[in-house]
Design a protein around this motif. Sequence first.
Motif, PDB file in Angstrom:
ATOM      1  N   SER A  32       0.830  -1.195   0.000  1.00  0.00           N
ATOM      2  CA  SER A  32       0.000   0.000   0.000  1.00  0.00           C
ATOM      3  C   SER A  32       0.870   1.252   0.000  1.00  0.00           C
ATOM      4  CB  SER A  32      -0.919   0.007   1.224  1.00  0.00           C
ATOM      5  OG  SER A  32      -1.783  -1.117   1.203  1.00  0.00           O
ATOM      6  N   LYS A  36       0.270   2.478  -6.766  1.00  0.00           N
ATOM      7  CA  LYS A  36      -0.334   1.605  -7.792  1.00  0.00           C
ATOM      8  C   LYS A  36      -1.682   2.155  -8.268  1.00  0.00           C
ATOM      9  CE  LYS A  36      -0.613  -2.029  -5.233  1.00  0.00           C
ATOM     10  NZ  LYS A  36      -0.270  -1.329  -3.987  1.00  0.00           N
ATOM     11  N   SER A  37      -2.522   2.570  -7.331  1.00  0.00           N
ATOM     12  CA  SER A  37      -3.862   3.028  -7.704  1.00  0.00           C
ATOM     13  C   SER A  37      -3.831   4.290  -8.550  1.00  0.00           C
ATOM     14  CB  SER A  37      -4.702   3.277  -6.449  1.00  0.00           C
ATOM     15  OG  SER A  37      -4.842   2.090  -5.685  1.00  0.00           O
ATOM     16  N   GLY A 159     -11.665   1.102  -9.990  1.00  0.00           N
ATOM     17  CA  GLY A 159     -10.811   1.551  -8.909  1.00  0.00           C
ATOM     18  C   GLY A 159     -10.936   0.670  -7.676  1.00  0.00           C
ATOM     19  N   GLN A 160     -10.071   0.928  -6.727  1.00  0.00           N
ATOM     20  CA  GLN A 160     -10.028   0.115  -5.516  1.00  0.00           C
ATOM     21  C   GLN A 160     -11.339   0.169  -4.747  1.00  0.00           C
ATOM     22  OE1 GLN A 160      -6.757   1.097  -2.958  1.00  0.00           O
ATOM     23  NE2 GLN A 160      -7.356  -0.321  -1.342  1.00  0.00           N
ATOM     24  N   ASP A 563      -8.034  -2.545  -9.989  1.00  0.00           N
ATOM     25  CA  ASP A 563      -7.239  -2.128  -8.832  1.00  0.00           C
ATOM     26  C   ASP A 563      -7.664  -2.912  -7.600  1.00  0.00           C
ATOM     27  OD1 ASP A 563      -5.477  -0.780  -7.242  1.00  0.00           O
ATOM     28  OD2 ASP A 563      -6.713   1.011  -7.039  1.00  0.00           O
ATOM     29  N   GLN A 564      -6.747  -3.688  -7.047  1.00  0.00           N
ATOM     30  CA  GLN A 564      -6.927  -4.446  -5.813  1.00  0.00           C
ATOM     31  C   GLN A 564      -8.088  -5.445  -5.880  1.00  0.00           C
ATOM     32  OE1 GLN A 564      -4.790  -4.238  -3.384  1.00  0.00           O
ATOM     33  NE2 GLN A 564      -3.687  -2.381  -3.920  1.00  0.00           N
ATOM     34  N   CYS A 611      -3.449  -3.869 -10.567  1.00  0.00           N
ATOM     35  CA  CYS A 611      -2.618  -3.287  -9.514  1.00  0.00           C
ATOM     36  C   CYS A 611      -3.028  -3.948  -8.203  1.00  0.00           C
ATOM     37  CB  CYS A 611      -2.825  -1.775  -9.455  1.00  0.00           C
ATOM     38  SG  CYS A 611      -2.466  -0.915 -11.003  1.00  0.00           S
ATOM     39  N   ASP A 612      -2.097  -4.638  -7.573  1.00  0.00           N
ATOM     40  CA  ASP A 612      -2.440  -5.398  -6.373  1.00  0.00           C
ATOM     41  C   ASP A 612      -1.193  -5.601  -5.541  1.00  0.00           C
ATOM     42  OD1 ASP A 612      -3.835  -7.119  -4.548  1.00  0.00           O
ATOM     43  OD2 ASP A 612      -5.199  -7.625  -6.190  1.00  0.00           O
TER      44      ASP A 612
END
Length: 651
Positions: A32, A36-37, A159-160, A563-564, A611-612
Amino acid sequence: MQLLALVLYNANGDRRLIHFRTGALNVVSGPSASGKSTLLDIFEYCTGRKTVTFPIGPMTESVSWYAALFQLERTRAFVARPAPEPGRKTAEKVMLKFGRDLEVLPYSDLTPNTDRHTLRQRLGRFIGIEENFSATNPRRSHSNVGAHIGHAAMLCLQGQSEIADKNHLFHRQSDWNVAPALRETLPYFLGVAPHDQARKHAQLNAARSRLGQAKKDLVQAQDPNGLAHITLAALWHEAHTLNLVPAPDPPDGYVQAMQTLQEAVLAPVTTPAPDHEEDQRKLDLERTCADLREQLRALAADRRLLLAQTAATDDYATSAHIPRDRLASLALVPHSQDDDASTCALCGSVLPQPDPTVDALRKSLDHIQRQINGIDAMRPVRRAALEDLHKQATRLRSRLRAAEHAVQALTQEDHANGQLSRTDRINFARGRIHGMLSALQQTTGADLARLTQARDTARSTVDALEAELDPSKAHEELLARLVPVNRDITLWAHQLQLEHCDQGIYLNPTKLAVEFGVRAGRLPLSRVGSGRNWVGYHVLAHLALHRYFVRQRRPVPHILFLDQPSQVWFPPSSHDGDDQTDMDKPAAPELFKLIHEVVKELAPNLQVIICDHVDFPTPWFQEAVVHRWNHSEKLVPGHWADTAGSPQPLP
């Protein structure tokens, strides 16, 4: 359209390149707060989004330009946008360059050459978004530009906070103006609406407007109280005074009156009427004018009286509502004809003496209510009476204008032709009436023919466009286009063992939601529990849509940012809850494996970027990792913060 690289520039000219592989699964792995996000925000900014969404911190303090290198079908596109100036939320200027072997440009070559609106238009044309616009709702600003690459980009991002949202399926769907834009443009991207359908909707609205105006113009031209009818009536009165027509008033039909008068003035007059008879008819015409004025005054008085009565009754009704509202609380007290006046209406106790107060108050309330109801019942009658008075006054004014014009014409003729013989004066009047009739017939006839043709043409256009743009057919085709999408979601849901997939999964294009078939109908994703279901159906829905876009060669970037997606199985800081049990954790790599298989099936036409923070040891996953960031390596290099300053002004 796929992504080759995202680029950050600082004010010193340093670059941070993040490369991606086209036609493959790309995984950016890292903890985190590594940035990435933000890759999704940079992609959206470089495809023309107005508002900056970058997190405040090292990026906004040190980055002066954001750029993206895209691989198009036959060429490449390099897009660079400067960071907004201090105090601003966006930068309208953009650099856009195309080239077959184009590479990431150095900082010294960054020069704005267009704006973000042109950027969207040109990139959209390169991926196949044809010129289109929509005018279905003029109150929304986006309705004037139609589908563009900004709408297409919203189908490419999760998105996340969105990928596990049970209430919203698409990127930024919760924004006030995004959901309507998605509903309008999704049919176009699915291939339901051709590129010119939005234009045809605008043509239909314009044709309906023309039809309404043509009908209004035609009605006005045929109005018995219109100028043409008044002119004809005046000529008739004049001809009657000269003894050319026997009847004092013209017939009801406009065409018949014109033909009769035309024949009368062309027919030879053998013996003119005596002078005293002509004078009597002039006097009768003047008396008619006086009678019409008196009738108009009487109608005006009646109208004033009716308006005064209406105002008085309205005032009384307003005043009567006050005691009625005060007594309305009596409705809370139960009563019937068998009530005993010696019993208290509130507590039910026996009174020593009967109390008639409540009954008297109820009678007062009923009386006031009957009066108010009577006033309300009379309102439509008064409105009808006022409308009738208005129609009568309009007819009388038309008759008065015709009679006055006739009197005026006769008086002018007497002054101008007083020295001529009676026969010559009548012949002169006949010629003048004939000339005016010819002009009136030519003008009115041409206008009626033109207006009738305009009405018929507009009606034909409306009928043709309505048949072509049948909304029921368009909706049926939209549902038919979604059949393979729904089939893929259902098949993959069974493969991942997601819940509630036994009776089929459906993508609802109107509600922009995933729905589940149940015995009672369909239920949305928000009615389903478990974060693994929310994430799973989000990923499957977008994966199925992009599989459809690729196979049907639709004008949507062949890029899917996720994302995630593992957040419900491997949260970065918490391991509590049912979604993070060891039994559920194997589902996460199965989801990644499915994404990998779909990308491999569609290669080289789909690029998925995940992205993770997970890093599975399986060979196919390790091969998909293109960037592995740790605490020392992040999106924004750490040493940039040491040299951070205000962004340099644009060249």
